[in-house]
Enzyme design. Structure first.
Site, PDB file in Angstrom:
ATOM      1  N   GLU A  73       0.851  -1.182   0.000  1.00  0.00           N
ATOM      2  CA  GLU A  73       0.000   0.000   0.000  1.00  0.00           C
ATOM      3  C   GLU A  73       0.894   1.242   0.000  1.00  0.00           C
ATOM      4  O   GLU A  73       1.755   1.374   0.881  1.00  0.00           O
ATOM      5  CB  GLU A  73      -0.912  -0.009   1.236  1.00  0.00           C
ATOM      6  CG  GLU A  73      -1.911  -1.156   1.211  1.00  0.00           C
ATOM      7  CD  GLU A  73      -2.339  -1.629   2.611  1.00  0.00           C
ATOM      8  OE1 GLU A  73      -2.019  -0.956   3.601  1.00  0.00           O
ATOM      9  OE2 GLU A  73      -2.982  -2.698   2.698  1.00  0.00           O
ATOM     10  N   LEU A  94      -5.997  -1.837  -0.878  1.00  0.00           N
ATOM     11  CA  LEU A  94      -5.874  -1.944   0.576  1.00  0.00           C
ATOM     12  C   LEU A  94      -6.335  -3.324   1.061  1.00  0.00           C
ATOM     13  O   LEU A  94      -7.503  -3.498   1.421  1.00  0.00           O
ATOM     14  CB  LEU A  94      -6.708  -0.825   1.214  1.00  0.00           C
ATOM     15  CG  LEU A  94      -6.289  -0.333   2.589  1.00  0.00           C
ATOM     16  CD1 LEU A  94      -6.987   0.952   2.940  1.00  0.00           C
ATOM     17  CD2 LEU A  94      -6.444  -1.368   3.656  1.00  0.00           C
ATOM     18  N   GLU A 113      -4.301  -6.678   2.918  1.00  0.00           N
ATOM     19  CA  GLU A 113      -3.044  -7.333   3.298  1.00  0.00           C
ATOM     20  C   GLU A 113      -3.008  -8.798   2.879  1.00  0.00           C
ATOM     21  O   GLU A 113      -1.968  -9.303   2.432  1.00  0.00           O
ATOM     22  CB  GLU A 113      -2.816  -7.224   4.812  1.00  0.00           C
ATOM     23  CG  GLU A 113      -2.358  -5.844   5.284  1.00  0.00           C
ATOM     24  CD  GLU A 113      -3.461  -4.802   5.279  1.00  0.00           C
ATOM     25  OE1 GLU A 113      -4.652  -5.192   5.214  1.00  0.00           O
ATOM     26  OE2 GLU A 113      -3.153  -3.594   5.325  1.00  0.00           O
ATOM     27  N   SER A 148      -0.513  -6.847   9.597  1.00  0.00           N
ATOM     28  CA  SER A 148      -0.062  -8.071   8.931  1.00  0.00           C
ATOM     29  C   SER A 148      -0.859  -9.287   9.376  1.00  0.00           C
ATOM     30  O   SER A 148      -0.822 -10.323   8.733  1.00  0.00           O
ATOM     31  CB  SER A 148       1.418  -8.315   9.222  1.00  0.00           C
ATOM     32  OG  SER A 148       1.600  -8.632  10.594  1.00  0.00           O
ATOM     33  N   TYR A 149      -1.601  -9.162  10.485  1.00  0.00           N
ATOM     34  CA  TYR A 149      -2.381 -10.322  10.944  1.00  0.00           C
ATOM     35  C   TYR A 149      -3.395 -10.727   9.888  1.00  0.00           C
ATOM     36  O   TYR A 149      -3.770 -11.884   9.786  1.00  0.00           O
ATOM     37  CB  TYR A 149      -3.100 -10.039  12.266  1.00  0.00           C
ATOM     38  CG  TYR A 149      -2.250  -9.288  13.277  1.00  0.00           C
ATOM     39  CD1 TYR A 149      -0.879  -9.526  13.390  1.00  0.00           C
ATOM     40  CD2 TYR A 149      -2.805  -8.325  14.113  1.00  0.00           C
ATOM     41  CE1 TYR A 149      -0.099  -8.826  14.303  1.00  0.00           C
ATOM     42  CE2 TYR A 149      -2.031  -7.628  15.035  1.00  0.00           C
ATOM     43  CZ  TYR A 149      -0.691  -7.872  15.121  1.00  0.00           C
ATOM     44  OH  TYR A 149       0.076  -7.184  16.011  1.00  0.00           O
ATOM     45  N   HIS A 189      -0.154   0.531  15.931  1.00  0.00           N
ATOM     46  CA  HIS A 189       1.054   0.889  15.186  1.00  0.00           C
ATOM     47  C   HIS A 189       2.314   0.651  16.021  1.00  0.00           C
ATOM     48  O   HIS A 189       3.383   1.125  15.650  1.00  0.00           O
ATOM     49  CB  HIS A 189       1.009   2.357  14.764  1.00  0.00           C
ATOM     50  CG  HIS A 189       0.013   2.669  13.688  1.00  0.00           C
ATOM     51  ND1 HIS A 189      -1.339   2.628  13.892  1.00  0.00           N
ATOM     52  CD2 HIS A 189       0.169   3.013  12.384  1.00  0.00           C
ATOM     53  CE1 HIS A 189      -1.969   2.960  12.766  1.00  0.00           C
ATOM     54  NE2 HIS A 189      -1.076   3.184  11.840  1.00  0.00           N
TER      55      HIS A 189
END
Ligand SMILES: Cc1ncc(C[n+]2csc(CCOP(=O)(O)OP(=O)(O)O)c2C)c(N)n1
Ligand SMILES: Cc1ncc(C[n+]2csc(CCOP(=O)(O)OP(=O)(O)O)c2C)c(N)n1
Ligand SMILES: [Mg+2]
Ligand SMILES: [Mg+2]
Lengths: 329, 367, 329, 367
Positions: free
Chosen positions: C34, C63, C65, C92-93, C134
Site C-alpha cells: 500500500e 488496501l 493485506e 499483517s495479521y 502501530h
C-alpha cells in the site's frame, strides 16, 4: 462398571451438553459458525442446538472466519454472549486480526465501557488422519496476545467444566479442543462444576520428576508416567489446562520437590508454549533444578500428511527416554 | 463463440439536491421543510471544520499526535449521522470527527485521545458511540454483529458504520456486507468515497464503475449520493436507516466527497496529487454550499456567522484548556493504570507485573 | 567526522538503497504494498523505486493485506521475487493465513517443485508516538511458523545487509524493521556485505553478564551496558538479529563465560521470544548458569497510547537494575 | 423520501447447449465441430467418475483418508480445464480431481496423497498443475499473482483458478477478484456453484441473485453457465481464456452444478438435504447428457462404452497396485524425510532436531 463407562460421554458429548445447558439457562447465548446449525457441526459438537434454540440463536454462518469473529464481537458488545466455532484451528488465522485488534482490546480501548464476553471454540491438533491444515497446534499465537484467555481441556469432564467456565467468563476465552481426544475417552460428567480458569491441575503425584502437559499429549504423558513407574520412577504430572494466564505455581512447587521438569506438547518447539512454561518455572524455582528443563514437542516442521503424522507427534517412547535421561543426569 | 461474458454498467446517478453554488438542482423540489435542518447542519459542519483546524494546528505545534483531518467531508458525516437516534449505534472508522461531534462526543475527549491518553476514549458503560477504529474496515463485521444482536434482542435500533473507499478492497468489507445481507442485520453502510486512500486514487483501488454497485454483489440495495450535499446525504441515508429500522435490512450508501487535507498529519499529499484537484474540490466545499443557500434565503448573515464563529472558537478554547488541565492531572497519576482494563479482573501474571512495574518505576530516563 | 555521520544513511535510507541496488541488478524483483509506489511508502522506504523501475515492478496495491501476500506468493511461484510491504506490522495479521498456509508451506507441499522466494517487510515496534495498532512487536507469531525466516536489523548497516540477504534467500523471509530506529541512527553502509541469515552477533564484549537483545531495544541494552560498565560490571551484548532460525550458540558460549543471562525485548513477555531464547540457552548451557535467566520485556498488556508508551517499553533503568540484581544474586 | 436505494436484478441467464436429455437447446446451433470434443469429454468424465468411485470405495475400506468426491461436477471441471494449454497454470481447490486427471495428474499420485503420503504431491520442478488447496479460497490471490507474473515476464499464459460457491463468501475471494481486475492479471475465475458448502445451501451463503454478478463489483465481466453441460462450459470458459490470453484481463464464470455425493468422506448429507434434491439432479447428470447425445449421433454404442469402462477399470487397478507398491517402499524408508523441504537447506535447529529424531526413533508404540 465397564458398561457405564461405555455409555459415559465423550468430549464431544460433554461440550455439547455444556452448550445445551448454558443456552437453556441464558438466552443471550448464541452459537455461530460454519455448519454448526442444521449439520450440528462437522464434529457434532453443536448437534441438536438449532432444533432446540432456533436458527437465530444457532447461526449457520457464511464461509468467512474473520466475518464470524467480527460479527461475534459485535454481538458480544450488544448484549449477547456468542460462542463462535472455528471449524478447524488451522482456519482461525483468517480471524486473527479481528481477535487481536478487537476481541482482545475492546474492553481496554473503551476503559471498560464495552467488553467482549465471547467464547471461540476450535478443534486443534494432530492424530486423526486428517487433511493438510487440520492438524496444527498454534495455541502460542493466541497465548501471546494480551487480553485473551486460552484453555485446553484434556478429558470430557474438563471440557465440560471449561466450556461452562469460558461461557461465564466476562472476557474473550478461546477454547482449543484436542480433537484427537474428541471420541477416544469417555468419562462421567455428572455433577462436575465449572472450572476455575487460570489453574494448573496436578493429575498424578510422584516425587522424582515433574511432567507438564495438556491436551491430547497429557494422555501420552500419563502413559509415559505409568511406564516410568514400572521402572521405579515416580512422576508428578500436571495438566496446565489454562495456557493463558499460565498458572506456574503448582509446577514450581512440584519442581521444588522433584528438581526435574519435562514439558510435553505437540506444537513445534521453537517459540512454542514449552519455552514459556520453562521460563516461568525457572523464574520461580531455578535453584531447585537438578538438570536442564527439557521439552518433548512436535518438530519445527509442518505436520506431515497422516501416514507420517505419528513421526511428528511426541511419542510415549520419546517422553520415557527423556525422563530416564533426566533422572540419570 | 463470444458474447457470454458481460459487465453491465451500473445506471446509478448520484442524488443531489443543492448544486455546488447552493442552488436547487431541480427547482421543482421544495426544501422549505429542510431549512431548519440545513441551518443546524451548517453549524455542525462549521464547528467540525474549526475543531479540525485546531487539531491540525496543535499537531503542528507538537501538542498532540497524528490524526486524520476531516476537511471536505463534513457534509457526508453530518448528513449521515443526523439520521441516527440516541439509541442507535455509531461505528466509525478513524476519520469521523464531524459525525462524532454531532453525536455528542466531547471535544475535550477527542483532544485527550489525540494527545496520546487512553482516557480520551473512556466511554460511559454501554455508550453507543464507539471510538475510532484504526485497522481499516475491521469495524464493518462488528457493526453487522451489533445490528444483528439488536434485532435478536427485540430492539428497533440500527447500526451505522462508516468507512472509506480504500476500505472496500479489504476482505472484512466483503464479509461484513455478506453477513449483514444474508443474516438480515439492520446496518447502514456509509462509504465516504473521498477519492483517495492515502496516496492510492480511487481508480487504482478498484475497477468497478461505482463503489455503490459493490452492494449488489450481496443482494443489497445501494445508492450514490453527492457527499458534499448535506441534505442529499441525509435523504438517502434516511431511507437506508428506515429500511434498517422497519425491515431490519441493510443497505449501503456511497457518498462522493473529497479529502481536502492531508491523509493524516504524517502525510504529504504533494507527493501524489496536484493542487488543481484540490482547487476543483474547493469550489464544491460542502460548507460554502449550504452557507450560500442559507444566505440566499436570508437565514443567516455576516453578523450571525461571526457570532457563531466566536462561539465555536470559545468552545474549542475551553475544551483545549480543560484538556490541558486533565493532562496535567493524568501526568501526576501513576502510570500503573496501564494494567487496567486488560481483563475485568487483573490476572495473577498481570498482578505480578504491576508489582514489578511499581518497584522499578517508569524509567524516566527514556520517557 | 561528525559531518560525515550527519550525512550517513539512516535505516530508511539503507533499506532504500538495498532495494534500489537489488532491483537494478535483478529484474525479477518487484515491490508491492500500500502506497509503496507514487508515495514511496509511508516511511519513504521505497521512495524513488517507482520512478526508476516503473509501475509494473513497483505495485501500488489495493488496501488488502491478505491479497498483497497471496498475490506475492503467486508472483514468487512464477519467476518473480516479490518484496511485499505490510504498511505496519499491526495490519499483517490479516495476512497471517496466507503466510502460514502457503508462503511457509509451498516448497514443502510440492516437495521442492515450487518455492516462494519472497520478502515481507514490515515496520514494527513502539516508541514513535503512533496511533493504536502501530506499536506492537509480534515477531513471535511468525517465528513459531515452520518454513519462515525472521530477521530484525538494529542499525542502518545491518538493515542494508539483511535486506540484501533476505532478497537473496531462496525461502520466504520476514524483515521486521524497528521503526523507532528508522531515522534515529546514521551509519556508513558502504562496502557492507549481505548478512548471513541465522547468525547472532556479539556487539559488545564483557565478562560479567550476557545481555541478549535485538531491534530498537538493542540500543537500550547497549546504553545499559555502558551504564553498568561505569559501575565496573562488564557485559557481553549479543544482537540475535535472526529471530528464526535462532542461533543460540554465541549466547550459550557467552553464558558459559558469564554465567548470567538477561534477555531484553519489547514484545509482551508471555509466550514471547524471550522464553524461547532462555529455553535454548538452558538446553545448551544450564550448568554454567549462576542465577536464573531473566527477561526485561514489555508487559502483558496492549501498548498504551503514546503518552504512556514509555511505561510499556523496557527502560534502560529497568535493564540496569535487573543486571545489578543478577550480579549480586 | 424513498426511491434512492436500488438493487437491479441481474439479467444473466445460464448459457446452455445441450439440455438434460442430451438434445440441443437451440436447434439453430450446429455443434458438428464439437462432436470430437464431446467424445473426448465423455471419456474424461467417465474416467473421472470411475476413479472417484474407487476412491470412495477405498476410503470406506480404510485404505485411504478423507477426500472430497467430484460426482456430478465432471462437466464443469472437464469443460473448463479442456481450454487450458500445457503452459497455462491450473490452480485448484480441493475438489478438482476430474480436471486434474484431464490435465495429466497421475492417478497413482492422487491415490498416494489420499493415502496420507506427502510424496503424492511431489511435482516436477515448475509443474503448472498445482496441488489441491485446502483452506477455502486461499488459492485465489495466489492465482492472480501467478497470472500477473506471467504477464510481467512476457508470457501469454493464463491462470485458471477453481473454487466453490462457499468460497465466494470469504475475504480472499474478494481481494483476489479486485487485485486481478485492477492490476490486470490474466486469470480465469471458475466458480463451481454446486449448491452447497458442506451443509450450507447457496441461499444461506449469500443473498445475491447469482454468483456471477459478484464479478461486477470489481468491474469484471462474468457469465453463468449450465455447469452440467460440458460443451457450454467449454464455450464460456474459452471466451474467458481468450480474454485473458489476448487482452491480459480476468473474468469469472459461474458454473451451475451439483455435488451428488458427500461433501467429504467425513460428511453425512442426510443430515441437511433431501434425497429428492439429489434425485432431481441425477436427471441432470452431466455424463448421461453427453452419452445420450453421442448415442443419438451414433458416435458411441454399448460395445464401445463397455470397452471404455474396462480400460478405465484396468487403468485404475494398475494405478492402485502401483500405489500399494510405492507405499510399501515408502514404509521401508526412514521417516526422517519429514524434515525435508521445509527450507531449501536444512537450518541448524532442524539439523539438530533430525538428529534427535533419528536417535529416539519414531515411537512405534504410537504409530
Ligand atoms: C488493515 C489496515 N491496513 C492499512 C492501514 C493503513 N492505512 C490507514 S488509512 C489507510 C487508507 C484508508 O483509505 P480509505 O479507506 O479510503 O479511508 P480515508 O483515509 O480516505 O478516509 C491506510 C492504508 C490500516 N490502518 N489498516
Ligand atoms: C478457510 C476455510 N474455512 C473452512 C474450511 C472447512 N471447509 C472445507 S470445504 C468447506 C465448504 C466449501 O464450500 P464450497 O466453497 O462451496 O466448495 P465445495 O465443497 O462445495 O466444493 C468448508 C467450510 C476450509 N477448508 N477453509
Ligand atoms: Mg478514501
Ligand atoms: Mg459448493
Amino acid at each position: 462398571m465397564a458398561e457405564k463407562k461405555d455409555r459415559a460421554p465423550t468430549m464431544v458429548d460433554a461440550i455439547n451438553r455444556a452448550l445445551h445447558e448454558a443456552m437453556d439457562s441464558d438466552e443471550t447465548i448464541v452459537v455461530i459458525g460454519e455448519d454448526v446449525g442444521t449439520n450440528g457441526g462437522v464434529f457434532r459438537v453443536t448437534a441438536g442446538l438449532k432444533e432446540q434454540f432456533g436458527k437465530d440463536r444457532v447461526i449457520d454462518a457464511p464461509l468467512a472466519e474473520s466475518g464470524i469473529i467480527g460479527f461475534s464481537i459485535g454481538m458480544a458488545m450488544n448484549g449477547l454472549k456468542p460462542v463462535a466455532e472455528m471449524q478447524f484451528s488451522g482456519f482461525s488465522y483468517y480471524a486473527l486480526a479481528q481477535i487481536e485488534n478487537h476481541a482482545a482490546r475492546m474492553r481496554w480501548r473503551t476503559r471498560g465501557a464495552h467488553s467482549v464476553p465471547m467464547v471461540i471454540r476450535m478443534p486443534y491438533g494432530a492424530g486423526v488422519r486428517a487433511l493438510e491444515h487440520h492438524s496444527e497446534s498454534r495455541e502460542a499465537f493466541f497465548a501471546h496476545i494480551p487480553g485473551l484467555k486460552i484453555v485446553i481441556p484434556a478429558t470430557p469432564a474438563r471440557a465440560y467444566a471449561l466450556t461452562h467456565a469460558a461461557i461465564r467468563d466476562p472476557d474473550p476465552v478461546i477454547v482449543m479442543e484436542p480433537k484427537a481426544v474428541y471420541r477416544t475417552i469417555r468419562e462421567d460428567i455428572d455433577g462436575i462444576e465449572p472450572a476455575e480458569i487460570g489453574v494448573s491441575r496436578t493429575v498424578r503425584e510422584g516425587g522424582d520428576l515433574t511432567i507438564v502437559s495438556y491436551g491430547a499429549m497429557l494422555h501420552r504423558a500419563l502413559e509415559a508416567a505409568e511406564s516410568l513407574a514400572a521402572d521405579g520412577i515416580d512422576t508428578d504430572v500436571i495438566d496446565v489446562e489454562t495456557i493463558s494466564p499460565l498458572d506456574a505455581a503448582p509446577i514450581a512447587a512440584s519442581v521444588e520437590k522433584t528438581g526435574r521438569l519435562l514439558i510435553v506438547n505437540e506444537a513445534p518447539p521453537s517459540f512454542g508454549p514449552a519455552g514459556e512454561i520453562a521460563m516461568r518455572v525457572m523464574e520461580e524455582s531455578f535453584y531447585s533444578l537438578h538438570c536442564p528443563i527439557r521439552r518433548i514437542c512436535g518438530w519445527d516442521i509442518h505436520v506431515p500428511f497422516f501416514a507420517r503424522e505419528q513421526a511428528y507427534l511426541p511419542s510415549v517412547d520419546r517422553i520415557v527416554r527423556a525422563a530416564r535421561d533426566m533422572i540419570t543426569d | 463463440m463470444t458474447g457470454h461474458l458481460e459487465y453491465p454498467e451500473p445506471s446509478t446517478k448520484p442524488h443531489r439536491v443543492l448544486d455546488a453554488n447552493g442552488n436547487l438542482v431541480d427547482d421543482q423540489t421544495s426544501i422549505d421543510d429542510d431549512v431548519g435542518f440545513l441551518e443546524e447542519a451548517f453549524k455542525a459542519m462549521l464547528r467540525a471544520r474549526r475543531f479540525d483546524e485546531r487539531l491540525l494546528k496543535l499537531q503542528r505545534q507538537g501538542a498532540i499526535g497524528t490524526f486524520a483531518p476531516i476537511k471536505g467531508q463534513e457534509a457526508a458525516q453530518v448528513g449521515a449521522a443526523s439520521t441516527l437516534r440516541d439509541d442507535d449505534w455509531f461505528v466509525p472508522s478513524f476519520r469521523e470527527k464531524a459525525a462524532m461531534l454531532l453525536l455528542g462526543v466531547e471535544m475535550a475527549d477527542i483532544f485527550l485521545t489525540a494527545a496520546g491518553w487512553n482516557e480520551g476514549l473512556a466511554g460511559k458503560k454501554g455508550d453507543r458511540r464507539l471510538p475510532e477504529t484504526v485497522p481499516v474496515s475491521s469495524q464493518l463485521p462488528i457493526a453487522a454483529g451489533i445490528a444483528y444482536a439488536a434485532r435478536l434482542r427485540g430492539e428497533d435500533t440500527v447500526a451505522m458504520v462508516f468507512f472509506g473507499d480504500g476500505a472496500t478492497s479489504s476482505g472484512d468489507f466483503h464479509e461484513a456486507m455478506n453477513f449483514a445481507s444474508v443474516l438480515k442485520a439492520p446496518v447502514v453502510f456509509v462509504c465516504q468515497n473521498n477519492g483517495w486512500a492515502i496516496s492510492t486514487p480511487r481508480s487504482a483501488q478498484t475497477a468497478s464503475s461505482t463503489i455503490a454497485q459493490k452492494a449488489h454483489a450481496y443482494g443489497m440495495p445501494s445508492a450514490q449520493v453527492d457527499g458534499n450535499d448535506v441534505l442529499a446525504v441525509r435523504q438517502v441515508v434516511e431511507e437506508a436507516v428506515e429500511r434498517a429500522r422497519t425491515k431490519g435490512l441493510p443497505s449501503m450508501v456511497e457518498a462522493l466527497t473529497y479529502r481536502m487535507e492531508v491523509h493524516t498529519t504524517a502525510d504529504d499529499p504533494s507527493r501524489y496529487r496536484d493542487d488543481d484537484e484540490i482547487e476543483a474540490w474547493r469550489a464544491r466545499d460542502p460548507i460554502t454550499r449550504v452557507e450560500t443557500f442559507l444566505r440566499s434565503r436570508s437565514q443567516i448573515d455576516d453578523a450571525m456567522v461571526e457570532v457563531l464563529e466566536e462561539q465555536i472558537q470559545d468552545e474549542i478554547d475551553r475544551a483545549w484548556a480543560a484538556t490541558k488541565t486533565r493532562i496535567a492531572e493524568l501526568e501526576e497519576q501513576s502510570d500503573e493504570v496501564i494494567f487496567d482494563h486488560i481483563f475485568e479482573d487483573l490476572t495473577p501474571p498481570l498482578k505480578r507485573q504491576r508489582k514489578d512495574f511499581l518497584k522499578t518505576g517508569r524509567g524516566a530516563n527514556d520517557g
